[in-house]
Design a protein around this motif. Structure first.
Motif, mmCIF file in Angstrom:
data_model
loop_
_atom_site.group_PDB
_atom_site.id
_atom_site.type_symbol
_atom_site.label_atom_id
_atom_site.label_comp_id
_atom_site.label_asym_id
_atom_site.label_seq_id
_atom_site.Cartn_x
_atom_site.Cartn_y
_atom_site.Cartn_z
ATOM 1 N N ALA A 70 14.684 -8.991 6.395
ATOM 2 C CA ALA A 70 15.981 -9.280 5.776
ATOM 3 C C ALA A 70 16.358 -8.170 4.798
ATOM 4 N N GLU A 71 15.377 -7.678 4.050
ATOM 5 C CA GLU A 71 15.657 -6.586 3.114
ATOM 6 C C GLU A 71 16.006 -5.300 3.857
ATOM 7 N N GLU A 72 15.289 -5.027 4.950
ATOM 8 C CA GLU A 72 15.591 -3.828 5.735
ATOM 9 C C GLU A 72 16.990 -3.918 6.339
ATOM 10 N N ALA A 73 17.370 -5.103 6.790
ATOM 11 C CA ALA A 73 18.697 -5.282 7.376
ATOM 12 C C ALA A 73 19.788 -4.992 6.343
ATOM 13 N N ILE A 74 19.599 -5.483 5.123
ATOM 14 C CA ILE A 74 20.575 -5.226 4.057
ATOM 15 C C ILE A 74 20.606 -3.740 3.718
ATOM 16 N N PHE A 75 19.422 -3.114 3.701
ATOM 17 C CA PHE A 75 19.347 -1.676 3.430
ATOM 18 C C PHE A 75 20.186 -0.891 4.435
ATOM 19 N N MET A 76 20.067 -1.234 5.711
ATOM 20 C CA MET A 76 20.842 -0.536 6.740
ATOM 21 C C MET A 76 22.330 -0.847 6.622
ATOM 22 N N GLN A 77 22.639 -2.108 6.375
ATOM 23 C CA GLN A 77 24.037 -2.522 6.290
ATOM 24 C C GLN A 77 24.757 -1.839 5.130
ATOM 25 N N ASP A 78 24.064 -1.703 4.001
ATOM 26 C CA ASP A 78 24.687 -1.146 2.796
ATOM 27 C C ASP A 78 24.366 0.330 2.591
ATOM 28 N N PHE A 79 23.751 0.961 3.561
ATOM 29 C CA PHE A 79 23.200 2.304 3.367
ATOM 30 C C PHE A 79 24.233 3.302 2.848
ATOM 31 N N ASP A 80 25.385 3.388 3.489
ATOM 32 C CA ASP A 80 26.367 4.411 3.115
ATOM 33 C C ASP A 80 26.869 4.240 1.687
ATOM 34 N N ARG B 265 0.847 -1.187 0.000
ATOM 35 C CA ARG B 265 0.000 0.000 0.000
ATOM 36 C C ARG B 265 0.884 1.239 0.000
ATOM 37 N N TRP B 266 0.388 2.320 -0.577
ATOM 38 C CA TRP B 266 1.201 3.535 -0.696
ATOM 39 C C TRP B 266 1.296 4.299 0.618
ATOM 40 N N ASP B 267 0.240 4.223 1.431
ATOM 41 C CA ASP B 267 0.196 5.002 2.676
ATOM 42 C C ASP B 267 0.808 4.178 3.813
ATOM 43 N N ILE B 268 2.123 4.125 3.799
ATOM 44 C CA ILE B 268 2.848 3.253 4.722
ATOM 45 C C ILE B 268 3.291 4.012 5.964
ATOM 46 N N TRP B 269 3.118 3.359 7.098
ATOM 47 C CA TRP B 269 3.821 3.699 8.329
ATOM 48 C C TRP B 269 4.453 2.405 8.797
ATOM 49 N N TYR B 270 5.427 2.499 9.636
ATOM 50 C CA TYR B 270 6.155 1.285 9.986
ATOM 51 C C TYR B 270 5.232 0.229 10.595
ATOM 52 N N LEU B 271 4.269 0.678 11.390
ATOM 53 C CA LEU B 271 3.390 -0.287 12.046
ATOM 54 C C LEU B 271 2.462 -0.977 11.056
ATOM 55 N N ASN B 272 1.909 -0.217 10.088
ATOM 56 C CA ASN B 272 0.974 -0.870 9.171
ATOM 57 C C ASN B 272 1.676 -1.633 8.050
ATOM 58 N N ALA B 273 3.009 -1.601 8.039
ATOM 59 C CA ALA B 273 3.757 -2.446 7.103
ATOM 60 C C ALA B 273 3.949 -3.853 7.666
ATOM 61 N N TYR B 274 3.655 -4.023 8.963
ATOM 62 C CA TYR B 274 3.734 -5.331 9.625
ATOM 63 C C TYR B 274 5.096 -5.998 9.406
ATOM 64 N N MET B 275 6.139 -5.213 9.586
ATOM 65 C CA MET B 275 7.491 -5.726 9.383
ATOM 66 C C MET B 275 7.823 -6.865 10.346
ATOM 67 N N ALA B 276 7.255 -6.819 11.539
ATOM 68 C CA ALA B 276 7.551 -7.852 12.534
ATOM 69 C C ALA B 276 7.051 -9.226 12.113
ATOM 70 N N PHE B 277 6.121 -9.267 11.152
ATOM 71 C CA PHE B 277 5.519 -10.538 10.755
ATOM 72 C C PHE B 277 6.092 -11.084 9.450
ATOM 73 N N SER B 278 7.114 -10.432 8.907
ATOM 74 C CA SER B 278 7.678 -10.880 7.635
ATOM 75 C C SER B 278 9.195 -10.969 7.730
ATOM 76 N N GLU B 279 9.700 -12.178 7.746
ATOM 77 C CA GLU B 279 11.146 -12.375 7.789
ATOM 78 C C GLU B 279 11.800 -11.841 6.519
ATOM 79 N N GLU B 280 11.110 -11.968 5.397
ATOM 80 C CA GLU B 280 11.653 -11.500 4.122
ATOM 81 C C GLU B 280 11.806 -9.977 4.122
ATOM 82 N N LYS B 281 10.803 -9.270 4.630
ATOM 83 C CA LYS B 281 10.887 -7.805 4.695
ATOM 84 C C LYS B 281 12.007 -7.367 5.632
#
Length: 415
Positions: free
Chosen positions: A316-326, A298-314
């Protein structure tokens, strides 16, 4: 007129970060509230306890009651201390706040967690203004937001700013750069950055648009359906809606009571896989840090309504985003981020953004009061605590540098 610094007459409090963390973790705050209410009834409550009670009420959904308590407390006491865990503070920070709800001032306590910094918060109100004698501190920072409720506090601080006896960060005259309709004008021509025009529209204008009596261009040139609308002065998605046509606009107005709105063109920023990725950045002394990336369908995202805690795949992508951010996101948008930071001019602020379908930095909004915290479960989000500590370390290092710079200048002058 500001006079030399003096020993502070502060009231201790439990504090924003501690109480918010308890609420986040599901701790029942009713017993503490009842104890504080009993002390008030007995006439033995201290000012800091009154301010804590105000926050507890707001955390429990009783916003209006909490604000009444807060205003009453601030009518007789303005200065509060959140102690550091260190035996002796290494730095004293004075935060300049406004009498507003819990989301209206920078939640600076989270940024100082685990440090040796002692935080004093001075509430600047219309009736009390600034004290003639400021409390002793090493560095000050304005934490009041750009909201209309903070304008008087910011004006009072701005008047005193040229004579401030210590370094003053997030100067009040720059806070207004974060207004939704001002931010566009400030950033509009930065190469590689996309920010939709955010225009103020009255209910009368939008009603006329819904009825076909005026065109979108009569509100602002680039406005068209589909558009985004939200009531002016709201945050956290309150009243936010995507309106595909005039009929949707008419239905939206029928559900809302507000008289003033912000409108902007809708930008479809979905990635090729159909998911939306919304990013929160923390800008500290001109350098961007990844705070989170929410991924949803959905376009109207907030961290809570993205349900990140319930998706290991999401996650994992966020972790890579932070790791490679710079070397990835920050490197791709380095010039846009650098120029945005320079134009905004604040020492600390937060940006909610994404990448549009042309690969540009798409800026939704910026403010100085979004919560940057380390409350997420380290079991579910093991990659987050190191990233949050990185942000906190950058923030406290900035405070120390600014305070040290003035101290060194004083030494040089004395020599």
């Amino acid at each position: 007129m500001l006079h030399p610094l003096a020993a502070p007459n502060y009231a201790d409090r439990i504090g924003f970060a501690h109480l918010t963390r308890q609420a986040f973790e599901g701790v029942d705050l009713h017993p503490l509230r009842e104890r504080l209410l009993a002390r008030i009834a007995e006439g033995t409550a201290l000012a800091g306890e009154g301010l804590d009670l105000s926050l507890i009420a707001q955390l429990m959904g009783e916003k209006e009651a909490g604000l009444v308590i807060q205003s009453e407390v601030l009518s007789f006491h303005q200065l509060f201390r959140t102690p550091t865990a260190a035996p002796k503070p290494g730095l004293r920070v004075l935060a300049l706040a406004a009498d507003i709800d819990m989301g209206g001032n920078t939640p600076i306590e989270f940024l100082l967690e685990g440090s040796d910094i002692e935080l004093l918060t001075l509430y600047v109100t219309k009736t009390s203004g600034l004290p003639e004698t400021l409390p002793e501190h090493d560095v000050a920072i304005v934490v009041a937001s750009d909201s209309e409720e903070c304008r008087e506090a910011l004006a009072l601080i701005e008047t005193a700013a040229p004579r401030w006896p210590r370094p003053l960060l997030n100067r009040p005259e720059l806070i207004g750069n974060l207004d939704r309709d001002k931010l566009y004008r400030l950033l509009a021509d930065i190469p590689g950055l996309d920010i939709p025009v955010t225009a103020h529209a009255t209910r009368a204008q939008l009603s006329a648009l819904a009825a076909g009596r005026i065109a979108c261009a009569e509100i602002t040139d680039e406005l068209h359906f589909p558009m985004i609308a939200r009531p002016r002065g709201t945050h956290a998605g309150v009243g936010l809606a995507k309106l595909d046509d005039a009929a949707a606009l008419a239905a939206y107005l029928a559900e809302r009571q507000e008289q003033d709105f912000f409108v902007a063109r809708f930008v479809d920023y979905a990635s090729p896989d159909g998911l939306y990725r919304k990013i929160r950045l923390t800008m500290v002394d001109g350098k961007p840090y990844a705070c989170h990336m929410a991924i949803a369908d959905r376009w109207d995202i907030w961290y809570l309504n993205a349900y990140m805690a319930f998706s290991e795949e999401k996650r994992a992508e966020e972790a890579i985003f932070m790791q490679d951010f710079d070397r990835a996101f920050a490197a791709r948008h380095r010039h846009a981020l650098d120029e945005m930071s320079r134009r905004v001019g604040l020492d600390y602020f937060i940006v909610d953004c994404a990448e549009n379908q042309n690969g540009e930095l798409l800026v939704f909004e910026a403010d100085n009061t979004a919560v940057v915290h380390n409350m997420d479960s380290p079991v579910v989000f093991p990659y987050k605590p190191p990233q949050m500590r990185k942000i906190f370390a950058a923030f406290t290092a900035m405070l120390s540098r600014r305070a040290k710079g003035i101290a060194e200048a004083d030494v040089g002058t004395a020599a």
